[in-house]
Design an enzyme around this catalytic site. Structure first.
Site, PDB file in Angstrom:
ATOM      1  CG  MET A  79      -1.868  -1.086   1.834  1.00 56.00           C
ATOM      2  SD  MET A  79      -3.117  -1.300   2.896  1.00 56.00           S
ATOM      3  CE  MET A  79      -3.447   0.408   2.078  1.00 56.00           C
ATOM      4  CG  HIS A  80      -0.116   3.079   2.370  1.00 57.93           C
ATOM      5  ND1 HIS A  80      -0.639   3.983   2.420  1.00 57.93           N
ATOM      6  CD2 HIS A  80       1.031   2.636   3.658  1.00 57.93           C
ATOM      7  CE1 HIS A  80      -0.965   3.171   3.659  1.00 57.93           C
ATOM      8  NE2 HIS A  80      -0.306   2.332   4.224  1.00 57.93           N
ATOM      9  CG  ASP A 238      -0.408  -5.000   1.453  1.00 59.36           C
ATOM     10  OD1 ASP A 238      -0.939  -4.706   2.404  1.00 59.36           O
ATOM     11  OD2 ASP A 238       1.074  -5.127   1.559  1.00 59.36           O
TER      12      ASP A 238
END
Length: 490
Positions: A79-80, A238
């Protein structure tokens, strides 16, 4: 036989998984790629490396199987990370990853100048250095020419979906970690877009994780040897995908992951959160919401201590040398990459305390495992403040393979830990989402009810849990005592 393809785009590797319609895993292939650390605290990857790894793995995955039976593809991902494309859909710069710590000034600006209360109103969350919005602020300030070229902003798994379908999309679970989404109302926050100097046209279209973003491009279908009718679903971040794989859906279910990072994930049918707490309030891949605490270094602490300090990869021998639990005098703070939840301190570093001339290798190793467990407990204790009574949790991730670590964690948390029969993390969850998107199941809950089973339950020991409760009270005093020192030595 129908086949479904799940892809787990991790930090160090991509794992492709082939499942049949009964949830049985038929084949898996893993390909590694590099992480770049151009400066202390920075962490980057080349997005092209992900795609090369996927393309390299695909023929191995489908070898011996009828590719025309593949009904769909789902991608779960780290992520991110900030993936930015120009007007020609070319990647502008290396992806700034989830565990990158360069945005301490931007994070402080968001939390202290814009204000945590305002951020919570706009997004349902406060700012963390790993989130995408602070990365955009950093890029606007430090790379203005690159920032001006941005046409599309994406997350790592969305880039794979774009190459598969040609569509610019993302799902709510992954978008929730950008600090650009109004999580409660499931829409882009125009206030946050304005703060970051971007427009909604630059953002991907929003989908539920199990919704179809498009069909695979014909030329790719022919290249891979799969059906041109195979659909591609939006996929998930995830942690949300891993939670699907452990049936952590609906109200009040808990999943703990001991991967590179560590997470406490609690599912819910409703949005909840608190601007005063460093706990994430995100959308879930089942269409609902979840609370999540994330520590940046979990199994990576074990890997670091064994590989780099002890110069060994024989983890089992290190575990076997550990003696009595609950009485170790050595403590370890697992902040190797700074820390997210609950302290939100990019300047924090790892440390041992309690070393003496007779301290053994085994005691230090034990302290590493216990330190990660204590950091997980920090997050669980805050989540309990939302009125959620957690008596048991699923446990997944590479660290969950360790019998010793499972025992330590169950007693530190003082809850039962359930190990699923099929523990394949985000890749398995993304395959389940694909089954929903392709029409095999009507809902995520229907699919997880069919597939989920427990193979082992680890129960806490009353006396050992009491000993660890005492150790935890000492552990939780260490960070506040050294917090100011981190500022001085950074």
């Amino acid at each position: 036989m129908e086949l479904y393809l799940g892809i787990d785009l991790g930090t160090s590797s991509v794992k492709l998984m082939l499942c049949d319609g009964e949830g049985q895993i038929k084949n898996t292939v893993t390909k590694e790629y590099a992480v770049s650390y151009p400066r202390p605290g920075w962490s980057e990857q080349n997005a092209e490396d992900w795609w090369c790894a996927v393309c390299e793995a695909m023929p191995e995955l489908l070898d011996g199987f009828d590719g025309q039976a593949v009904k769909g593809i789902g991608v779960a991902g780290q992520m991110h990370g900030l993936v930015v494309l120009d007007k020609d859909d070319c990647v502008i710069r290396p992806t700034i990853l989830w565990n990158d710590g360069r945005t301490d000034k931007e994070t402080a600006y968001l939390n202290e100048v814009i204000g945590k209360g305002t951020l919570f109103e706009y997004t349902g969350n406060i700012a963390f250095a790993g989130f995408t919005a602070p990365k955009l602020l950093w890029m606007r300030k430090n790379e203005p020419e690159n920032f001006a070229r941005i046409c599309k902003i994406m997350l790592p798994k969305d880039y794979i979906n774009y190459l598969l379908t040609g569509a610019h999309g993302t799902d709510y679970s992954d978008a929730a970690g950008m600090l650009l989404l109004d999580v409660r109302n499931k829409r882009w926050s125009h206030e946050m877009l304005d703060i970051c100097g971007i427009t909604e046209e630059q953002m991907p279209r929003l989908y539920e994780s199990f919704e179809t973003v498009g069909a695979i491009r014909a030329e790719l279908a022919d290249q891979f040897g799969i059906s041109r009718n195979a659909v591609v679903v939006a996929g998930a971040g995830d942690n949300a995908a891993a939670a699907i794989g452990t049936a952590t859906v609906g109200e009040g279910k808990c999943n703990i992951s001991l991967g590179t990072s560590g997470t406490v994930f609690v599912s819910s049918n409703r949005f909840s959160g608190d601007a005063a707490q460093a706990i994430h309030s995100f959308c879930h891949a089942d269409g609902g919401y979840h609370l999540m605490g994330c520590i940046l270094s979990a199994a990576s602490c074990n890997k670091w201590f064994c590989d780099e300090i002890l110069n060994t990869k024989d983890y089992r021998s290190e575990e076997q040398a550990v003696g009595e639990l609950g009485k170790n005098e050595v403590f370890f703070l697992p902040y190797l990459m700074g820390e997210r939840s609950p302290i939100n301190d990019v300047n924090a570093t790892g440390m041992f305390i309690g070393l003496r001339p007779n301290t053994s290798r085994a005691e230090m190793y034990q302290a590493v495992l216990e330190g990660v467990a204590f950091a997980i407990k920090d997050n669980l204790e805050i989540i309990k403040q939302f009125g959620i009574d957690i008596k048991s949790s699923c446990l997944c991730g590479g660290g969950a393979k360790s019998k010793l670590w499972r025992q330590i964690l169950a007693n530190v948390l003082d809850i039962e830990l359930n190990l699923p029969t099929t523990e394949q993390g985000p890749g398995y969850g993304s395959a389940i989402l694909t089954m929903v998107g392709a029409g095999r199941f009507e809902s995520v809950r229907q699919a997880t009810d069919k597939f989920f089973a427990i193979k082992e339950t680890v129960k806490p020991d009353r006396e050992l849990a009491r000993l660890y409760a005492d150790r935890y009270e000492k552990y939780r005093k260490i960070y506040p005592a050294v917090k100011e020192l981190y500022q001085e030595i950074k």
